[in-house]
Design an enzyme around this catalytic site. Structure first.
Site, PDB file in Angstrom:
ATOM      1  N   GLU A 192       0.834  -1.222   0.000  1.00  0.00           N
ATOM      2  CA  GLU A 192       0.000   0.000   0.000  1.00  0.00           C
ATOM      3  C   GLU A 192       0.858   1.257   0.000  1.00  0.00           C
ATOM      4  O   GLU A 192       0.796   2.085   0.906  1.00  0.00           O
ATOM      5  CB  GLU A 192      -0.958  -0.018   1.192  1.00  0.00           C
ATOM      6  CG  GLU A 192      -1.952  -1.165   1.112  1.00  0.00           C
ATOM      7  CD  GLU A 192      -3.014  -1.168   2.209  1.00  0.00           C
ATOM      8  OE1 GLU A 192      -2.755  -0.593   3.286  1.00  0.00           O
ATOM      9  OE2 GLU A 192      -4.094  -1.748   1.990  1.00  0.00           O
ATOM     10  N   GLU A 388      -5.342  -8.423  -0.985  1.00  0.00           N
ATOM     11  CA  GLU A 388      -6.005  -8.216   0.311  1.00  0.00           C
ATOM     12  C   GLU A 388      -7.465  -7.913   0.063  1.00  0.00           C
ATOM     13  O   GLU A 388      -7.802  -7.079  -0.781  1.00  0.00           O
ATOM     14  CB  GLU A 388      -5.410  -7.023   1.076  1.00  0.00           C
ATOM     15  CG  GLU A 388      -4.114  -7.284   1.762  1.00  0.00           C
ATOM     16  CD  GLU A 388      -3.682  -6.124   2.656  1.00  0.00           C
ATOM     17  OE1 GLU A 388      -4.546  -5.460   3.269  1.00  0.00           O
ATOM     18  OE2 GLU A 388      -2.477  -5.891   2.731  1.00  0.00           O
TER      19      GLU A 388
HETATM   20  C1  BG6 Z   1      -4.379  -3.036   4.932  1.00  0.00           C
HETATM   21  C2  BG6 Z   1      -3.016  -3.447   5.440  1.00  0.00           C
HETATM   22  O1  BG6 Z   1      -4.440  -1.667   4.903  1.00  0.00           O
HETATM   23  O2  BG6 Z   1      -5.490  -3.377   5.695  1.00  0.00           O
HETATM   24  C3  BG6 Z   1      -3.018  -4.624   6.389  1.00  0.00           C
HETATM   25  O3  BG6 Z   1      -2.140  -3.692   4.366  1.00  0.00           O
HETATM   26  C4  BG6 Z   1      -4.183  -4.500   7.332  1.00  0.00           C
HETATM   27  O4  BG6 Z   1      -1.776  -4.677   7.046  1.00  0.00           O
HETATM   28  C5  BG6 Z   1      -5.466  -4.528   6.522  1.00  0.00           C
HETATM   29  O5  BG6 Z   1      -4.205  -5.424   8.359  1.00  0.00           O
HETATM   30  C6  BG6 Z   1      -6.728  -4.511   7.375  1.00  0.00           C
HETATM   31  O6  BG6 Z   1      -6.668  -3.447   8.255  1.00  0.00           O
HETATM   32  P1  BG6 Z   1      -6.881  -3.632   9.821  1.00  0.00           P
HETATM   33  O7  BG6 Z   1      -6.553  -2.313  10.387  1.00  0.00           O
HETATM   34  O8  BG6 Z   1      -8.297  -4.011   9.979  1.00  0.00           O
HETATM   35  O9  BG6 Z   1      -5.941  -4.690  10.258  1.00  0.00           O
END
Ligand code: BG6
Length: 488
Positions: A192, A388
């Site tokens: 990101e 993701e």
């Molecule tokens: C993304 C990141 O922004 O979102 C991850 O690359 C992160 O590292 C994921 O865990 C989900 O966000 P969160 O804050 O719910 O863990």
């Protein structure tokens, strides 16, 4: 539910985790402190207040450096993947996962980031990990930098603002390619990369308080970003030179914006947001800064110091594929000031009446994933990898089981849309769901914000047996993978 699958035959179905949220073992075998090790769990945090969720002040850094506490610094303990990876990989194999996205903790190899030679114990750990993955036919997809730069570089070099960090990172990347290249073909450089302005400390090690004005801090962040772009291109160059068939991708947080109405001014605002989001991948795919950003720098007196040859490096070593995270969409409107907002980790936005929201206020938009896939493919004509996606929820463990039908429903709706994108000619390489096993949240450092198909018995303060328990979604994802997306 069965449907015709348009997913390619060799589609990489899998899951994703990051070293700093999973490994734990923050100070063993010579590992140094990273920016993740100073992230403090703040009970009762406002779920919408993503700025303070992520913010780390100089005072907090100082405090964190004085303590070995792992209760309030949950990323130091993660889910103990460092010691339990064999058991976890066995579960991923049982699920049928073809791919696992992990990151390498830079500080496990180079505790301060400044060293020339890596720590052997760190190399050994990742060799063991990647060998184990290969043994189980799980393709590794590896991120070199996922919010875990050495803290030493923040304290002594102002993070990525310093040009010297480029050389240190490139040395680290070359060591990774040298030792792990025989096991790892797919690489991502920076997770990101566009998050520089959302949480500069975590992304580029910029402590905003060190700058006398917002303007100065903004300039420093763009400078740091430029250094990451150059480092990313150099890492791409060396991956191509050192690893046969290596494929390197950029990684973008796709924050898709819609206009609230057909008022052309709303449309312009949404378009502007989307172009600003694409700026990062534009540089990494096209190898140059877009004109609109150069103009923005000029008109706002932002001066980025470049070294002779930087432009050629960016131009010559562009990425092979585009990867992105996708969690939500947002709305743009000329009247947004007065309207109800929802938000979370990444963005706050006007509420979209057509969408549900997650337990943490994120707007769930499966169709937006299809739109993003089609837009990205039409823009870049490169294979796409969703690295993701997922929903952070409160799961309840009852009689040793977790009935997470809401998670199954979330994934089903997203997979349907991916399938439609493939049908419409988008070239997809794979999909790795975020936090395929429960891990510590990046933004809130909570354990209770769970994304996994596998439950980890630990609470926000680290109490629990850390036992792994298969949720209902585990069996569902197993079927999805086996049928290559036909059985949803
Ligand atoms: C993304 C990141 O922004 O979102 C991850 O690359 C992160 O590292 C994921 O865990 C989900 O966000 P969160 O804050 O719910 O863990």
């Amino acid at each position: 539910m069965a449907m015709k699958s348009y997913f390619p035959k060799d589609f990489l179905w899998g899951g994703a985790i990051a070293a700093n949220q999973a490994e734990g073992a923050w100070n063993v075998d010579g590992k140094g402190m990273s920016v993740a090790d100073v992230a403090k769990y703040k009970p009762n945090i406002d779920k919408k207040d993503y700025v303070s969720q992520w913010h780390v002040s100089p005072k907090q850094i100082e405090e964190a450096m004085k303590t070995d506490d792992t209760v309030y610094y949950p990323k130091r303990r993660g889910i103990d993947f460092y010691h339990r990876y064999v058991e976890d990989l066995a579960l991923f194999e049982e699920m049928g996962m073809k791919c696992l996205r992990v990151s390498i903790a830079w500080t496990r190899l180079f505790p301060n980031g400044t060293e020339k030679e890596p720590i052997q114990a760190g190399i050994d750990f990742y060799v063991r990990l990647f060998k184990e993955m290969r043994k189980r036919n799980i393709e590794p997809l590896v991120t070199l930098s996922h919010y875990e730069m050495p803290l030493y570089l923040v304290n002594h070099y102002d993070g990525w603002v310093s040009r010297e960090v480029v050389d240190m990172f490139v040395n680290y990347a070359k060591v990774c390619f040298e030792y792990f290249g025989q096991y790892v073909k797919y690489w991502l450089t920076f997770n990101e990369i566009d998050s520089v302005f959302r949480h500069p400390f975590t992304t580029v090690g910029v402590v905003e308080e060190k700058y006398s004005s917002k303007k100065e801090a903004e300039n420093a962040i763009y400078q740091a970003l430029h250094h990451q772009f150059v480092a990313s291109s150099l890492a791409t160059k060396y991956a191509h030179e050192m690893i046969k068939d290596a494929k390197v991708g950029c990684m973008l947080t796709r924050t898709l914006a819609y206009p609230l109405t057909s008022n052309p001014e709303d449309v312009v605002l949404a378009q502007r947001h989307n172009r600003e989001n694409y700026f990062y991948s534009d540089v990494q795919v096209f190898g140059e800064y877009p004109l609109f950003m150069k103009r923005y720098f000029e008109e706002n007196n932002i001066v980025i110091e470049k070294v002779e040859g930087d432009e050629e490096i960016l131009k010559q070593h562009t990425v092979d594929f585009v990867s992105f995270s996708y969690y939500m969409s947002m709305i743009k409107s000329v009247n947004e000031e007065s309207m109800e907002k929802v938000g979370g980790n990444l963005i706050t936005s006007v509420k979209n009446l057509y969408l549900d929201i997650s337990d943490w206020g994120w707007q769930v938009d499966p169709v937006g994933l299809r739109i993003s896939l089609i837009d990205l493919y039409d823009r870049y004509h490169l294979p796409l990898f969703v690295v993701e996606n997922g929903i952070g929820s409160i799961d309840e463990l009852v009689d040793g089981q977790v009935h997470d039908d809401y998670r199954i429903d979330y994934f089903r709706r997203h997979f349907e849309q991916m399938n439609l994108a493939c049908k419409e000619g988008v070239e997809m390489m794979g999909y790795t769901s975020w936090g395929c096993i429960d891990i510590v949240s990046a933004s809130t450092s909570q354990m209770s914000k769970r994304y996994g198909f596998i439950y980890v018995d630990a609470d926000d303060l680290g109490n629990g047996s850390y036992k792994r328990i298969k949720k209902d979604s585990f069996y569902w994802y197993q079927k999805v993978i086996k049928s290559n997306g036909a059985e949803l």
